[in-house]
Structures are given as C-alpha cells and as structure tokens.
Scaffold this motif. Structure first.
Motif, PDB file in Angstrom:
ATOM      1  N   PHE A  59       0.832  -1.204   0.000  1.00 51.23           N
ATOM      2  CA  PHE A  59       0.000   0.000   0.000  1.00 51.23           C
ATOM      3  C   PHE A  59       0.863   1.250   0.000  1.00 51.23           C
ATOM      4  O   PHE A  59       0.621   2.207  -0.745  1.00 51.23           O
ATOM      5  N   GLY A  60       1.905   1.235   0.822  1.00 45.94           N
ATOM      6  CA  GLY A  60       2.790   2.385   0.893  1.00 45.94           C
ATOM      7  C   GLY A  60       3.533   2.628  -0.401  1.00 45.94           C
ATOM      8  O   GLY A  60       3.658   3.770  -0.858  1.00 45.94           O
ATOM      9  N   LEU A  61       4.038   1.563  -1.014  1.00 47.33           N
ATOM     10  CA  LEU A  61       4.756   1.701  -2.286  1.00 47.33           C
ATOM     11  C   LEU A  61       3.843   2.231  -3.383  1.00 47.33           C
ATOM     12  O   LEU A  61       4.266   3.012  -4.241  1.00 47.33           O
ATOM     13  N   THR A  62       2.580   1.814  -3.343  1.00 43.58           N
ATOM     14  CA  THR A  62       1.617   2.306  -4.333  1.00 43.58           C
ATOM     15  C   THR A  62       1.432   3.810  -4.213  1.00 43.58           C
ATOM     16  O   THR A  62       1.469   4.543  -5.207  1.00 43.58           O
ATOM     17  N   GLY A  76      10.627   3.848 -12.912  1.00 47.73           N
ATOM     18  CA  GLY A  76       9.899   3.847 -11.653  1.00 47.73           C
ATOM     19  C   GLY A  76       8.766   2.840 -11.645  1.00 47.73           C
ATOM     20  O   GLY A  76       8.524   2.164 -10.639  1.00 47.73           O
ATOM     21  N   LEU A  77       8.065   2.714 -12.778  1.00 57.13           N
ATOM     22  CA  LEU A  77       6.963   1.755 -12.867  1.00 57.13           C
ATOM     23  C   LEU A  77       7.483   0.330 -12.725  1.00 57.13           C
ATOM     24  O   LEU A  77       6.899  -0.475 -11.988  1.00 57.13           O
ATOM     25  N   VAL A  78       8.569   0.029 -13.440  1.00 59.58           N
ATOM     26  CA  VAL A  78       9.142  -1.317 -13.362  1.00 59.58           C
ATOM     27  C   VAL A  78       9.603  -1.623 -11.934  1.00 59.58           C
ATOM     28  O   VAL A  78       9.349  -2.710 -11.393  1.00 59.58           O
ATOM     29  N   GLY A  79      10.271  -0.652 -11.312  1.00 59.20           N
ATOM     30  CA  GLY A  79      10.734  -0.850  -9.946  1.00 59.20           C
ATOM     31  C   GLY A  79       9.592  -1.040  -8.976  1.00 59.20           C
ATOM     32  O   GLY A  79       9.630  -1.934  -8.114  1.00 59.20           O
ATOM     33  N   TYR A  80       8.560  -0.212  -9.120  1.00 66.33           N
ATOM     34  CA  TYR A  80       7.404  -0.307  -8.219  1.00 66.33           C
ATOM     35  C   TYR A  80       6.699  -1.655  -8.353  1.00 66.33           C
ATOM     36  O   TYR A  80       6.438  -2.330  -7.346  1.00 66.33           O
ATOM     37  N   VAL A  81       6.389  -2.063  -9.587  1.00 69.17           N
ATOM     38  CA  VAL A  81       5.668  -3.318  -9.806  1.00 69.17           C
ATOM     39  C   VAL A  81       6.486  -4.501  -9.308  1.00 69.17           C
ATOM     40  O   VAL A  81       5.978  -5.387  -8.601  1.00 69.17           O
ATOM     41  N   THR A  82       7.771  -4.517  -9.642  1.00 71.47           N
ATOM     42  CA  THR A  82       8.624  -5.641  -9.244  1.00 71.47           C
ATOM     43  C   THR A  82       8.766  -5.724  -7.734  1.00 71.47           C
ATOM     44  O   THR A  82       8.650  -6.805  -7.126  1.00 71.47           O
ATOM     45  N   PHE A  83       9.016  -4.585  -7.101  1.00 71.33           N
ATOM     46  CA  PHE A  83       9.177  -4.545  -5.645  1.00 71.33           C
ATOM     47  C   PHE A  83       7.873  -4.913  -4.946  1.00 71.33           C
ATOM     48  O   PHE A  83       7.872  -5.666  -3.960  1.00 71.33           O
ATOM     49  N   SER A 138      10.713 -15.070  -5.297  1.00 70.58           N
ATOM     50  CA  SER A 138      10.323 -14.028  -4.348  1.00 70.58           C
ATOM     51  C   SER A 138      11.521 -13.176  -3.960  1.00 70.58           C
ATOM     52  O   SER A 138      11.467 -11.942  -3.986  1.00 70.58           O
ATOM     53  N   GLY A 139      12.616 -13.831  -3.624  1.00 73.85           N
ATOM     54  CA  GLY A 139      13.809 -13.094  -3.247  1.00 73.85           C
ATOM     55  C   GLY A 139      14.384 -12.283  -4.394  1.00 73.85           C
ATOM     56  O   GLY A 139      14.824 -11.144  -4.204  1.00 73.85           O
ATOM     57  N   MET A 140      14.361 -12.853  -5.598  1.00 70.77           N
ATOM     58  CA  MET A 140      14.905 -12.160  -6.764  1.00 70.77           C
ATOM     59  C   MET A 140      14.100 -10.900  -7.071  1.00 70.77           C
ATOM     60  O   MET A 140      14.668  -9.828  -7.315  1.00 70.77           O
ATOM     61  N   LEU A 141      12.780 -11.008  -7.054  1.00 73.48           N
ATOM     62  CA  LEU A 141      11.933  -9.853  -7.345  1.00 73.48           C
ATOM     63  C   LEU A 141      12.088  -8.777  -6.272  1.00 73.48           C
ATOM     64  O   LEU A 141      12.104  -7.577  -6.583  1.00 73.48           O
ATOM     65  N   TYR A 142      12.199  -9.202  -5.031  1.00 76.46           N
ATOM     66  CA  TYR A 142      12.369  -8.253  -3.931  1.00 76.46           C
ATOM     67  C   TYR A 142      13.660  -7.455  -4.094  1.00 76.46           C
ATOM     68  O   TYR A 142      13.661  -6.223  -4.003  1.00 76.46           O
ATOM     69  N   LEU A 143      14.760  -8.153  -4.357  1.00 73.92           N
ATOM     70  CA  LEU A 143      16.050  -7.485  -4.489  1.00 73.92           C
ATOM     71  C   LEU A 143      16.115  -6.619  -5.743  1.00 73.92           C
ATOM     72  O   LEU A 143      16.542  -5.459  -5.698  1.00 73.92           O
ATOM     73  N   LEU A 144      15.691  -7.180  -6.876  1.00 72.97           N
ATOM     74  CA  LEU A 144      15.752  -6.439  -8.133  1.00 72.97           C
ATOM     75  C   LEU A 144      14.815  -5.237  -8.111  1.00 72.97           C
ATOM     76  O   LEU A 144      15.192  -4.125  -8.501  1.00 72.97           O
ATOM     77  N   GLY A 145      13.584  -5.453  -7.629  1.00 74.93           N
ATOM     78  CA  GLY A 145      12.618  -4.364  -7.571  1.00 74.93           C
ATOM     79  C   GLY A 145      13.047  -3.260  -6.628  1.00 74.93           C
ATOM     80  O   GLY A 145      12.914  -2.075  -6.934  1.00 74.93           O
TER      81      GLY A 145
END
Length: 226
Positions: A59-62, A76-83, A138-145
């Motif tokens: 919610f906060g990231l959104t 920013g969009l790619v980072g937000y969605v991935t994270f 999960s870990g990959m998306l968290y770190l990359l995002g």
C-alpha cells in the motif's frame, strides 16, 4: 468523510513508515529458524507481523509511486511493480509460515527445516517441491525491484534522496547475504526498515504543503504592502 488524494497519500506514508518499523522490530532477538520454533507463540506473532508488513509495504509503495509517477517514468513503474510483487510474495510466504509450517512441524520436521533453510537462502536437504523456485523468485523480485525503485527515487528527487540511497544500499546488502555468514542476516535488514521509515516521513511531508508553507509569508507581506 471525503476521501482525497492528500488523505490517501498520507495514509500511504503511514503505511510505509509502519512497514519499516515492523521490519526493524521483528529482527530483534529473532529466534533460530527451526521446525521446533515454528510451533511457538513468538513465531506466530512474528509471522503475523511480517505478513502485515508486506500488506502495508505494498500500500505504501503504491502511494509512493503514484505521488511521482510522472517523474519516475518507465524505470519507476518497473521498480514499483517488481518490488510490490516481491512484497506480495513475501506476505504469502509469511502466511504459509504462520498457518502451514507449525502443522507440519510435528509430523514432518525435516520438510519444515528444508523450507526454512531455503527461505534463508540455503540449499534444502529435502525436496520441498515448487516452494523452492517460489522462494527463489520471491527473493529475486524483492532485491531487483528494490534496487530499481531506489534508483528511480534518487533520479526523481521527490522524496529524500538519502533515504532512497539507503534503500538501495540495504537491498544490495541483503543480496550480499548469499556470500556472508548467517549472523549477518538480521542486521542487514535494518537499513531497509530505516529507509522505509524515512521514505514514509518524506512522503507525508508533501511538496504541496511545503510550497503552501513557504508562500504564506509572501501572502502576509503582500497584504501589508496593499
């Protein structure tokens, strides 16, 4: 009660800061990740808190992204969605840790231990099925995002840049855990939590409010001159 963009932004700011505070708090005196531990009240409370953290973070990231989506651009969009997806997967993992692992701990502790080893970035001694690639993704998306979003936040400069840099460094530090001893696991999480707290505070202090505050003395001066 009317729902306004400012109100939603402030709610997102509180959610971001709260998620960061929870992330720091759950690291304190964290018990060892073993099958026996999953059956304790401490484990249940921490898993519940982590699941809540995941929901609050999304919610906060959104709100954080929507506040600066024009300036952030595609990066920013790619980072937000991935994270955000990474955090959603973490939230689902914590729900499993809360509801499934304690049930299996008594009948199949080897499986539970294998899941916990995988979640910590290790190699499981027992086949855990699709949970292994799920946890890896999960870990990959968290770190990359997190890294991409941090770069985007630094570029826009809408929120405190030092907090964005801290987020990026925290994510890089978490990625380095693959080659660091397990004792570094908990301390490496603290910078990310502190970064989220700072970004939440920065989001609360919207530029519109600062602009209004800085314009107010000029308005009084104009009135005095007229």
């Amino acid at each position: 009660m009317a729902i306004t963009a400012t109100g939603l932004t402030k709610a997102a700011a509180v959610a971001t800061a709260t998620a960061g505070a929870i992330f720091v708090a759950v690291q304190i005196n964290h018990p060892p990740m073993t099958a026996e531990t999953t059956e304790t009240l401490d484990w249940a409370m921490r898993s519940t808190a982590k699941a809540l953290m995941g929901a609050l973070a999304v919610f906060g990231l959104t709100g954080m992204y929507l506040r600066q989506h024009r300036e952030a651009g595609v990066l920013g969009l790619v980072g937000y969605v991935t994270f955000a997806v990474g955090y959603l997967m973490i939230m689902a993992t914590e729900v499993i840790a809360l509801t499934v692992l304690p049930v299996l701990a008594g009948t199949n502790p080897a499986y539970v231990d294998a899941v916990l080893v995988t979640a910590a970035g290790g190699t499981p001694a027992t086949d855990i099925g699709l949970l292994e690639p799920y946890l890896a993704l999960s870990g990959m998306l968290y770190l990359l995002g997190g890294l991409i979003l941090a770069i985007a936040l630094v570029r826009t400069g809408v929120l405190w840049r030092w907090a964005s840099v801290l987020l990026g460094l925290g994510v890089l530090g978490t990625g380095a855990l693959a080659v660091l001893p397990e004792s570094f696991n908990r301390p490496m999480a603290v910078p990310i939590g502190l970064a989220l707290i700072a970004l939440g505070v920065s989001l609360w202090r919207s530029p519109a409010e600062r602009a209004a505050g800085s314009a107010e003395p000029h308005a009084h001066a104009g009135a005095a001159l007229s």
